[in-house]
Design a protein around this motif. Structure first.
Motif, mmCIF file in Angstrom:
data_model
loop_
_atom_site.group_PDB
_atom_site.id
_atom_site.type_symbol
_atom_site.label_atom_id
_atom_site.label_comp_id
_atom_site.label_asym_id
_atom_site.label_seq_id
_atom_site.Cartn_x
_atom_site.Cartn_y
_atom_site.Cartn_z
ATOM 1 N N UNK A 8 0.835 -1.205 0.000
ATOM 2 C CA UNK A 8 0.000 0.000 0.000
ATOM 3 C C UNK A 8 0.870 1.255 0.000
ATOM 4 N N UNK A 9 1.878 1.286 0.861
ATOM 5 C CA UNK A 9 2.772 2.448 0.909
ATOM 6 C C UNK A 9 3.587 2.566 -0.377
ATOM 7 N N UNK A 10 4.020 1.436 -0.908
ATOM 8 C CA UNK A 10 4.771 1.462 -2.173
ATOM 9 C C UNK A 10 3.913 2.028 -3.293
ATOM 10 N N UNK A 11 2.656 1.636 -3.326
ATOM 11 C CA UNK A 11 1.748 2.136 -4.357
ATOM 12 C C UNK A 11 1.492 3.635 -4.188
ATOM 13 N N UNK A 12 1.368 4.085 -2.957
ATOM 14 C CA UNK A 12 1.178 5.524 -2.705
ATOM 15 C C UNK A 12 2.393 6.306 -3.194
ATOM 16 N N UNK A 13 3.583 5.833 -2.870
ATOM 17 C CA UNK A 13 4.808 6.520 -3.299
ATOM 18 C C UNK A 13 4.923 6.494 -4.823
ATOM 19 N N UNK A 14 4.683 5.337 -5.422
ATOM 20 C CA UNK A 14 4.774 5.210 -6.873
ATOM 21 C C UNK A 14 3.773 6.129 -7.578
#
Length: 190
Positions: A8-14
């Motif tokens: 979830x955090x990776x997707x937000x950053x991406x």
């Protein structure tokens, strides 16, 4: 928990990098290459190269030697752009319109065109109808001691006829054309 939180955090950053950095940079780059004047605000320059305004935003002109723009609900400030949203029954609107009529009334006693009394939806529309401009031509010609025909020729030269919609006149462009005339009064500077 980390196996759910990490993606979830990776997707937000991406997505933040894509939509907040990459996309705006690409769009800005394409705009600068394909439409540099428009991307930089459609600025209008005088003969000396000084910025006098934007072709997209109205500005206030004072004095009989200038064509006047539509009224602005936000005093021509782009931050406060928008209509006044006053109802026709609102006393503040009635008062403002009466004051504008008194300021604009001319010797011919013709009714003041509606475009000179009402704000546009944005409050910053730089255009007027040729009729609203022509209504002001006598005042401008007299103030500049020019033949009315010469002023009318300038109006005709500055009338834009879009593919769709009625003809319009950019008030800033027209006033800049007036300022190029050799008979411009000394105190008439944009």
């Amino acid at each position: 928990m980390s196996n759910v939180l990490r993606p979830a955090l990776s997707l937000i950053v991406l997505m933040s990098l894509i939509t907040g950095v990459a996309y705006p940079l690409v769009v800005t780059g394409v705009a600068q290459v394909a439409f540099p004047a428009q991307a930089n605000g459609s600025l209008v320059y005088d003969a000396a190269g000084k910025v006098r305004g934007s072709a997209l935003i109205a500005q206030s002109f004072t004095g009989d030697e200038w064509f006047q723009s539509r009224p602005s609900a936000g005093a021509f400030a782009t931050v406060a752009s928008g209509a006044s949203n006053f109802a026709p029954s609102n006393p503040a609107l009635v008062t403002r319109v009466k004051e504008d009529v008194a300021k604009l009334a001319n010797a011919s006693q013709e009714p003041v065109p509606l475009a000179l009394l009402t704000t546009s939806g944005s409050g910053l529309d730089p255009h007027l109808s040729p009729e609203a401009i022509a209504w002001q031509a006598g005042r401008v010609a007299a103030a500049r001691q020019l033949p009315l025909e010469k002023v009318q020729a300038l109006i005709d030269a500055n009338t834009q006829r879009p593919l769709i919609g009625p003809p319009v006149v950019n008030v800033l462009a027209l006033n800049m054309s007036l300022n190029q005339l050799p008979s411009a009064p000394r105190n008439a500077q944009l």
